[in-house]
Design an enzyme around this catalytic site. Structure first.
Site, PDB file in Angstrom:
ATOM      1  N   GLY A 226     -17.191 -52.676   1.778  1.00  0.00           N
ATOM      2  CA  GLY A 226     -15.733 -52.750   1.787  1.00  0.00           C
ATOM      3  C   GLY A 226     -15.173 -53.798   2.727  1.00  0.00           C
TER       4      GLY A 226
ATOM      5  CD  GLU B 218     -24.139 -48.574  -0.821  1.00  0.00           C
ATOM      6  OE1 GLU B 218     -23.556 -49.073  -1.791  1.00  0.00           O
ATOM      7  OE2 GLU B 218     -23.711 -47.575  -0.229  1.00  0.00           O
TER       8      GLU B 218
ATOM      9  CB  SER C 181     -18.762 -56.995  -0.291  1.00  0.00           C
ATOM     10  OG  SER C 181     -18.000 -56.286   0.678  1.00  0.00           O
TER      11      SER C 181
ATOM     12  CG  ASN D 141     -19.572 -44.496  -4.526  1.00  0.00           C
ATOM     13  OD1 ASN D 141     -18.830 -43.565  -4.844  1.00  0.00           O
ATOM     14  ND2 ASN D 141     -20.065 -44.638  -3.303  1.00  0.00           N
ATOM     15  CD1 TRP D 142     -16.089 -45.642  -9.984  1.00  0.00           C
ATOM     16  CD2 TRP D 142     -14.918 -44.104 -11.119  1.00  0.00           C
ATOM     17  NE1 TRP D 142     -16.211 -45.933 -11.318  1.00  0.00           N
ATOM     18  CE2 TRP D 142     -15.493 -45.000 -12.043  1.00  0.00           C
ATOM     19  CE3 TRP D 142     -14.136 -43.048 -11.610  1.00  0.00           C
ATOM     20  CZ2 TRP D 142     -15.312 -44.881 -13.426  1.00  0.00           C
ATOM     21  CZ3 TRP D 142     -13.953 -42.923 -12.989  1.00  0.00           C
ATOM     22  CH2 TRP D 142     -14.532 -43.835 -13.885  1.00  0.00           C
ATOM     23  CE  LYS D 143     -17.603 -46.645  -1.538  1.00  0.00           C
ATOM     24  NZ  LYS D 143     -17.672 -47.546  -0.391  1.00  0.00           N
TER      25      LYS D 143
ATOM     26  CG  HIS E 275     -22.175 -43.807   0.450  1.00  0.00           C
ATOM     27  ND1 HIS E 275     -21.311 -44.230   1.443  1.00  0.00           N
ATOM     28  CD2 HIS E 275     -22.189 -44.783  -0.486  1.00  0.00           C
ATOM     29  CE1 HIS E 275     -20.821 -45.408   1.103  1.00  0.00           C
ATOM     30  NE2 HIS E 275     -21.335 -45.768  -0.067  1.00  0.00           N
TER      31      HIS E 275
ATOM     32  CD  GLU F 218     -17.891 -45.031   2.212  1.00  0.00           C
ATOM     33  OE1 GLU F 218     -17.705 -44.269   1.243  1.00  0.00           O
ATOM     34  OE2 GLU F 218     -17.783 -46.278   2.120  1.00  0.00           O
TER      35      GLU F 218
ATOM     36  N   GLY G 147     -18.705 -50.439  -5.107  1.00  0.00           N
ATOM     37  CA  GLY G 147     -17.545 -49.673  -4.672  1.00  0.00           C
ATOM     38  C   GLY G 147     -16.267 -50.273  -5.237  1.00  0.00           C
ATOM     39  N   GLY G 148     -15.602 -51.079  -4.436  1.00  0.00           N
ATOM     40  CA  GLY G 148     -14.294 -51.633  -4.804  1.00  0.00           C
ATOM     41  C   GLY G 148     -14.242 -52.263  -6.188  1.00  0.00           C
TER      42      GLY G 148
HETATM   43  P1  13P Z   1     -17.984 -51.942  -1.773  1.00  0.00           P
HETATM   44  O1  13P Z   1     -18.545 -52.506  -3.060  1.00  0.00           O
HETATM   45  O2  13P Z   1     -16.536 -51.611  -1.846  1.00  0.00           O
HETATM   46  O3  13P Z   1     -18.351 -52.792  -0.599  1.00  0.00           O
HETATM   47  O4  13P Z   1     -18.714 -50.512  -1.549  1.00  0.00           O
HETATM   48  C1  13P Z   1     -20.082 -50.424  -1.665  1.00  0.00           C
HETATM   49  C2  13P Z   1     -20.470 -49.008  -1.627  1.00  0.00           C
HETATM   50  O5  13P Z   1     -20.325 -48.343  -0.609  1.00  0.00           O
HETATM   51  C3  13P Z   1     -20.995 -48.404  -2.849  1.00  0.00           C
HETATM   52  O6  13P Z   1     -21.549 -47.159  -2.607  1.00  0.00           O
END
Ligand code: 13P
Length: 256
Positions: A178, A172, A218, A9-11, A100, A102, A239-240
């Protein structure tokens, strides 16, 4: 045997040029394996909308699949700023991340809306990756199961056992996203097994056993192997660590 699924997920990251470089890097690393029946995981990347066309074109014919990060619950019309299933399918999108944390937190998406989107996605042959997870305060108050159950039942209400074949759930925990704090493999496994139990109750044993449940929060190469070795953890939503070729590929390799 459930096939593992690793999704990036590149956000809200990457210009078109940067997205293309990342997609080509991932594709290049995975080009050695042309099979689809081996123990390799399914690999999905979810760039921002602006890069979908370019990344989709670059990945065409490769084993890396295209996903996106949201979708409208409507077909078309006066919905300023929204993107429809037709537009996404046109670009080769196969998976869509829905609900998600967020989006739930910053854009006030409720289970009702997530459910509408999940139903629309399934009706239009897109595969939803449906995110659920508790906040730190929920966990500390001992409410993890209550919160997760409400999200699972609310977001997936009315989905049939047959439709579940095209659904992926991502657990999640919000406190792990993050933050560098990962759920321990025991903590994650416990919630994954709990989610599978809810699905069993909703649509039966067969659909529950077939459902893939990803862990997200993470996840990185150093913890992926242990998390992915748990019986109810069927992949990762990253994510990251999905923003660079090496760190993403190392997670994919941990899933083999
Ligand atoms: P991180 O891997 O940066 O913690 O993010 C996870 C995430 O929200 C994937 O959708």
């Amino acid at each position: 045997m459930r096939k593992k699924i690793i999704a990036g997920n590149w956000k809200m990251n990457k210009t078109v040029a940067d997205a293309l470089a990342l997609a080509n890097g991932i594709k290049g690393e995975l080009s050695g394996c042309g099979c689809c029946s081996c123990s390799c995981p399914e690999v999905v990347v979810c760039p921002p909308f602006t890069a979908l066309k370019t990344v989709g074109d670059a990945l065409a014919g490769s084993k890396v699949q295209l996903g996106c990060q949201n979708m409208s619950s409507e077909d078309d019309g006066a919905y300023t700023g929204e993107i429809s299933h037709t537009m996404l399918r046109e670009l080769g999108v196969q998976y869509v991340i829905l609900g998600h944390s967020e989006r739930r937190e910053y854009y006030k998406e409720t289970d009702f809306w997530v459910n509408k989107k999940v139903k629309k996605a399934l009706e239009k042959n897109l595969r939803p990756i449906v995110c659920v997870g508790e906040k730190l305060a929920d966990r500390e108050a001992g409410n993890t199961e209550k919160v997760v159950e409400e999200q699972v039942r609310g977001s997936l209400a009315g989905i049939t056992a047959e439709q579940f074949e095209n659904v992926v759930v991502a657990y999640e925990p919000v406190w792990a996203i993050g933050t560098g704090k990962t759920a321990t493999s025991e903590q994650a496994q416990e919630v994954h097994a709990f989610i599978r139990g809810i699905i069993r109750d909703m649509v039966g044993e067969k659909a529950a056993q077939g459902l893939r449940i990803q862990y997200g929060g993470s996840m990185k190469a150093s913890n992926a192997k242990e998390l992915l070795a748990q019986p109810d953890i069927d992949g990762g939503l990253i994510g990251g660590a999905a923003l660079e070729v090496r760190s993403f590929i190392d997670i994919v390799k941990a899933a083999v």
